[in-house]
Design a protein around this motif. Sequence first.
Motif, PDB file in Angstrom:
ATOM      1  N   ALA A 132      -2.813   3.446  12.881  1.00 28.15           N
ATOM      2  CA  ALA A 132      -3.880   4.372  12.787  1.00 28.15           C
ATOM      3  C   ALA A 132      -4.889   3.890  11.911  1.00 28.15           C
ATOM      4  O   ALA A 132      -5.236   3.729  11.395  1.00 28.15           O
ATOM      5  CB  ALA A 132      -3.577   5.433  12.592  1.00 28.15           C
ATOM      6  N   SER A 133      -5.707   2.539  12.585  1.00 29.53           N
ATOM      7  CA  SER A 133      -6.947   2.434  12.287  1.00 29.53           C
ATOM      8  C   SER A 133      -8.329   3.271  12.185  1.00 29.53           C
ATOM      9  O   SER A 133      -8.870   2.982  10.930  1.00 29.53           O
ATOM     10  CB  SER A 133      -7.803   1.390  13.182  1.00 29.53           C
ATOM     11  OG  SER A 133      -8.789   1.815  14.212  1.00 29.53           O
ATOM     12  N   HIS A 134      -8.403   4.882  12.725  1.00 30.76           N
ATOM     13  CA  HIS A 134      -8.959   5.584  12.437  1.00 30.76           C
ATOM     14  C   HIS A 134      -8.828   6.319  10.248  1.00 30.76           C
ATOM     15  O   HIS A 134      -9.136   7.343  10.224  1.00 30.76           O
ATOM     16  CB  HIS A 134      -9.034   6.707  13.583  1.00 30.76           C
ATOM     17  CG  HIS A 134      -7.643   7.605  13.663  1.00 30.76           C
ATOM     18  ND1 HIS A 134      -6.639   6.597  14.400  1.00 30.76           N
ATOM     19  CD2 HIS A 134      -7.038   8.173  13.286  1.00 30.76           C
ATOM     20  CE1 HIS A 134      -5.748   7.450  14.859  1.00 30.76           C
ATOM     21  NE2 HIS A 134      -5.854   8.444  14.106  1.00 30.76           N
TER      22      HIS A 134
ATOM     23  N   VAL B 132      -1.432   0.329   4.003  1.00 27.11           N
ATOM     24  CA  VAL B 132      -2.529  -0.304   4.398  1.00 27.11           C
ATOM     25  C   VAL B 132      -2.829  -0.901   6.411  1.00 27.11           C
ATOM     26  O   VAL B 132      -2.954  -1.113   6.939  1.00 27.11           O
ATOM     27  CB  VAL B 132      -3.885  -0.400   3.834  1.00 27.11           C
ATOM     28  CG1 VAL B 132      -4.753  -1.555   4.473  1.00 27.11           C
ATOM     29  CG2 VAL B 132      -3.828   0.053   2.474  1.00 27.11           C
ATOM     30  N   ASP B 133      -1.406  -1.818   6.401  1.00 28.37           N
ATOM     31  CA  ASP B 133      -0.899  -2.542   7.005  1.00 28.37           C
ATOM     32  C   ASP B 133      -1.265  -2.037   8.365  1.00 28.37           C
ATOM     33  O   ASP B 133      -0.857  -2.121   9.115  1.00 28.37           O
ATOM     34  CB  ASP B 133      -0.192  -4.039   6.786  1.00 28.37           C
ATOM     35  CG  ASP B 133      -1.183  -4.202   5.130  1.00 28.37           C
ATOM     36  OD1 ASP B 133      -1.417  -4.989   5.740  1.00 28.37           O
ATOM     37  OD2 ASP B 133      -0.192  -5.139   4.708  1.00 28.37           O
ATOM     38  N   ALA B 134       0.174  -0.566   7.670  1.00 32.80           N
ATOM     39  CA  ALA B 134       1.153   0.270   8.903  1.00 32.80           C
ATOM     40  C   ALA B 134      -0.267   0.936  10.224  1.00 32.80           C
ATOM     41  O   ALA B 134      -0.401   0.968  10.614  1.00 32.80           O
ATOM     42  CB  ALA B 134       1.419   0.790   8.891  1.00 32.80           C
ATOM     43  N   ARG B 135      -1.585   1.050   8.632  1.00 34.61           N
ATOM     44  CA  ARG B 135      -2.173   1.763   9.678  1.00 34.61           C
ATOM     45  C   ARG B 135      -3.371   0.857  10.613  1.00 34.61           C
ATOM     46  O   ARG B 135      -3.645   1.610  11.363  1.00 34.61           O
ATOM     47  CB  ARG B 135      -3.045   2.607   8.684  1.00 34.61           C
ATOM     48  CG  ARG B 135      -2.177   4.072   8.333  1.00 34.61           C
ATOM     49  CD  ARG B 135      -3.488   4.449   6.909  1.00 34.61           C
ATOM     50  NE  ARG B 135      -2.876   5.274   6.131  1.00 34.61           N
ATOM     51  CZ  ARG B 135      -2.863   6.622   5.413  1.00 34.61           C
ATOM     52  NH1 ARG B 135      -4.746   6.596   5.436  1.00 34.61           N
ATOM     53  NH2 ARG B 135      -3.120   7.609   4.944  1.00 34.61           N
TER      54      ARG B 135
ATOM     55  N   ALA C 241       1.404   8.748   5.998  1.00 32.02           N
ATOM     56  CA  ALA C 241       0.827   8.982   5.002  1.00 32.02           C
ATOM     57  C   ALA C 241       1.627   8.649   3.351  1.00 32.02           C
ATOM     58  O   ALA C 241       2.516   7.591   3.637  1.00 32.02           O
ATOM     59  CB  ALA C 241       1.014  10.591   5.075  1.00 32.02           C
ATOM     60  N   ILE C 242       0.568   8.909   2.290  1.00 27.80           N
ATOM     61  CA  ILE C 242       1.193   8.076   1.245  1.00 27.80           C
ATOM     62  C   ILE C 242       2.622   9.175   0.899  1.00 27.80           C
ATOM     63  O   ILE C 242       2.081  10.401   0.904  1.00 27.80           O
ATOM     64  CB  ILE C 242      -0.073   8.387   0.578  1.00 27.80           C
ATOM     65  CG1 ILE C 242      -1.208   7.551   1.134  1.00 27.80           C
ATOM     66  CG2 ILE C 242       0.553   8.132  -1.179  1.00 27.80           C
ATOM     67  CD1 ILE C 242      -2.265   7.967  -0.092  1.00 27.80           C
ATOM     68  N   ASP C 243       3.525   8.838   0.574  1.00 28.26           N
ATOM     69  CA  ASP C 243       4.306   9.828   0.304  1.00 28.26           C
ATOM     70  C   ASP C 243       4.945   9.656  -1.563  1.00 28.26           C
ATOM     71  O   ASP C 243       4.910   8.819  -2.150  1.00 28.26           O
ATOM     72  CB  ASP C 243       6.490   8.968   0.659  1.00 28.26           C
ATOM     73  CG  ASP C 243       7.441   9.838   0.230  1.00 28.26           C
ATOM     74  OD1 ASP C 243       6.897  10.802   0.205  1.00 28.26           O
ATOM     75  OD2 ASP C 243       8.233   8.833  -0.008  1.00 28.26           O
ATOM     76  N   LYS C 244       4.855  10.923  -1.932  1.00 32.38           N
ATOM     77  CA  LYS C 244       5.028  11.240  -3.139  1.00 32.38           C
ATOM     78  C   LYS C 244       6.405  10.533  -3.671  1.00 32.38           C
ATOM     79  O   LYS C 244       6.207  10.076  -4.823  1.00 32.38           O
ATOM     80  CB  LYS C 244       5.309  12.693  -3.595  1.00 32.38           C
ATOM     81  CG  LYS C 244       5.240  13.409  -5.277  1.00 32.38           C
ATOM     82  CD  LYS C 244       5.155  14.597  -4.714  1.00 32.38           C
ATOM     83  CE  LYS C 244       5.544  15.217  -5.884  1.00 32.38           C
ATOM     84  NZ  LYS C 244       4.671  16.579  -6.107  1.00 32.38           N
ATOM     85  N   LEU C 245       7.466  10.921  -3.278  1.00 29.08           N
ATOM     86  CA  LEU C 245       8.799  10.049  -4.056  1.00 29.08           C
ATOM     87  C   LEU C 245       8.129   8.167  -3.789  1.00 29.08           C
ATOM     88  O   LEU C 245       9.065   8.064  -5.306  1.00 29.08           O
ATOM     89  CB  LEU C 245      10.015  10.532  -3.103  1.00 29.08           C
ATOM     90  CG  LEU C 245      10.587  12.199  -2.786  1.00 29.08           C
ATOM     91  CD1 LEU C 245      11.450  12.327  -2.304  1.00 29.08           C
ATOM     92  CD2 LEU C 245      11.127  12.217  -4.282  1.00 29.08           C
ATOM     93  N   ALA C 246       7.799   8.178  -2.771  1.00 30.01           N
ATOM     94  CA  ALA C 246       7.874   6.860  -3.218  1.00 30.01           C
ATOM     95  C   ALA C 246       6.849   6.411  -4.119  1.00 30.01           C
ATOM     96  O   ALA C 246       7.016   5.243  -4.982  1.00 30.01           O
ATOM     97  CB  ALA C 246       7.392   6.113  -1.581  1.00 30.01           C
TER      98      ALA C 246
END
Length: 808
Positions: free
Chosen positions: A604-606, A597-600, A630-635
């Motif tokens: 990229a606020s959109h 969220v912080d990175a977006r 993006a949301i990472d599956k491994l993470a």
Amino acid sequence: MPGCCGCCSALRPRYKRLVDNIFPVNPEDGLVKSNMEKLTFYSLSSPDKLDRIGEYLYQKATKDINRKRYKLAEIAMEAMDLLLQACHAQTTLNLFVESFLRMVQKLLEDSNPNLKIMATNSFVKFANINEDTPSYHRRYDFFISKFSSMCHSDAASMRDSLRLAGIKGLQGVIRKTVSDDLVENIWEAEHMEKIVPSLLFNMQFCVNVMFVKKNLLASGDLTPVEDATNVTPPALAEEVLRELVGRASFGHIRSVLKPLLTHLDRHELWVPNTFAIHTFRIVMISIQPQYSYTVVETLMQHLDNNFKSSPKTRTSLAVVLSKIIAIAAGESVGPSALDIINNLLTHLRTSVSTTSEITPEESQYQEALINALGEFANHHPDYQKIEIMLFIMNTVPDLSKKSKGDQMLQNILLKSLLKVGTQYSTVSFEKAFPASFLQPLLKMARAPHNPTRMVVMQILQALLDRHQNEQVLSSVSVKPYPALSQEPPSRSDIIFTHKYGANIMQALIDSMALSDRVDALTSSFNTAALLIVEMSCNETVQEFLLFILGIQQVACTVDTLGNVHKCSLHAISIGLLVLISRVSGINNLLEYAQKIVDARREEASHFLPPLLEPKKLAGKTFNLQLPHLAIDKLALGECLQNAGMDAQRLNTGAPYSLNQTDHPGHRHSWVESVSNQLTQRNSSADLTVYNGDVDSVSSSPGVCKKLLAPEFNFDAMKRALAEPTEAAKREQRERQMQIVRTFREGEFDDLMRRTEPKHDLIQNRLNELFNSLAVERQITQSDTKTSQLQASNEKPIYETNFPELFYY
């Protein structure tokens, strides 16, 4: 002359002299009480004279009325009342009653209002007397007509008094005739068409009278004591109507309802419907409970008859129905409940089919019917609400019908389903979502029509929301929800999630991909959020994470979606990730979601809530190629492992994809797996059907192969032993034709390849069989020779098997 008159009077019968003595010289003095007591004593001691006394009083009253001597007529009527009260137990009362009723009729026929009121009061006293001996020839036609006309009196001076007298008279007729089956049947149409409209005519002013009384009480001009003592025609008419409806049996209730509906139609009292609602509530409260369904049924039939009326009239009828239908719901069980629901749905379908465009008035009519359906379902137990919802779901048109009328009907019927769903209080999802109800509902969630999908989402929200979180989760956000209410799911809910959760989430993904409208996407997010809040636990969190990854994958891989649509899907996925990390209590997962969220928010606020409006940003371009945001599956798997949870399903499973009929993570029951194996086995056998028993059947002329049924019970075995049915014969002929076509049209090499292994197998089996027979023959011959040699040297067989110790 005076002596002559006294002599003549002495020759008159005694009862006449006693009757003459009760009349005073001056009519204003009233009845002579002492002489009246003598007349009463004479009547009791000589009951055979009672009918003559009555006849003589009637003759005197008739003369006085004709000569306009009304005071003397009133005295005669008073005397008859006293005699009736004193002698009502006499066996000869019937003859006196005839004279009494003739006098009452005579007074009612006169134009003097005081005589009418007095006659009515006398008739009411007579009606309250219980007669021991019935009268077969007595009729009350005149009294019903006369009292009904008095109810409509417009006399300026004594209007209310005459109307009250008329209503009291009708009440007396009802009491006198309803309880006695041997007298005239008051439930006939000719009588009810006079009584019921007369009562309703006076009740029409009831609403106005109540408003006036409220104002007078508020201003202090009318005290509660005065209000209680003053009886008005509307109040008395309402009391009589209650009594009439309460005395009606099942076969007579329609006799009351028909003139009631006719009166409302003729006087146009449906619009506004205040009086109609008031009247039908009186009927529903007064009627015997087991007959209340008849009122609803009659009102629905009246609505059928008025299908060509104006929408306002039909709307008022539907509103009246919605106000009273809840009272009848408690007595409707089983088929009668579904019958009412079916009738309401029929009216909805008729409304949609008869109008090309829905007008505001027609829409109000449909809303009134839906409210009636909801009110009816609200008063049923939960198990019947499930049956009602399933019944409505089965009437919704299929998605294959894409005409405008079918879409309108889908929307209306689903709104009806939503109305019932909001009345249902969910305890167990397994009971709230039976498979026969859930599967068609999820199909409707993929409807191309936006309003239809949104109504389906509202239905899912109403049934999923057990803790009133729907308003809290009504908007997409990454902020915490302080007012969120949650409790751990039960074991049955977890089993339900494993069984049907994948199907629900797949339908949500398909729904999100169909439209980029903010309201449609918000509704889908609300449903997904409620699903997560209600079912999230350690056993289901991996499935929900795959669902979130599936939403993100659709946004990244589906090229047909617009840029604004993809941004909205990314915002929904991160919003759901933050929500599940909070409700599951996994801190590592929450920290990871907060980093995204912080990175977006910086780059990229959109990709964050709130959702973007497609119309406002139609021509604007966005940078969508941001894989590091993006949301990472491994993470996600590492977060679960660091929290001490199992992440195998998340690491090995694939995210949900678009238009996937059944998710691979769906856990089938053992019954489903066995049935799938049987299906696969049967399908593979069908591919090589001509390699099996068909060849042996065709090589044995006149022999038909009998196909055994899959179930091995007595009936199945009996059918298998019987002659083949026509369907079996037809199937056998088709298979034989298929074999013939295969050998006629197939290539030679293909036929050789298919048949050679079978011939070799048969030859090998025959060689083995012949060799085994030869070996057995040799062994048998050698054994025979050996046994013959041994028999000559051995003891007799009975000596071996039965030694001397065992035989006598």
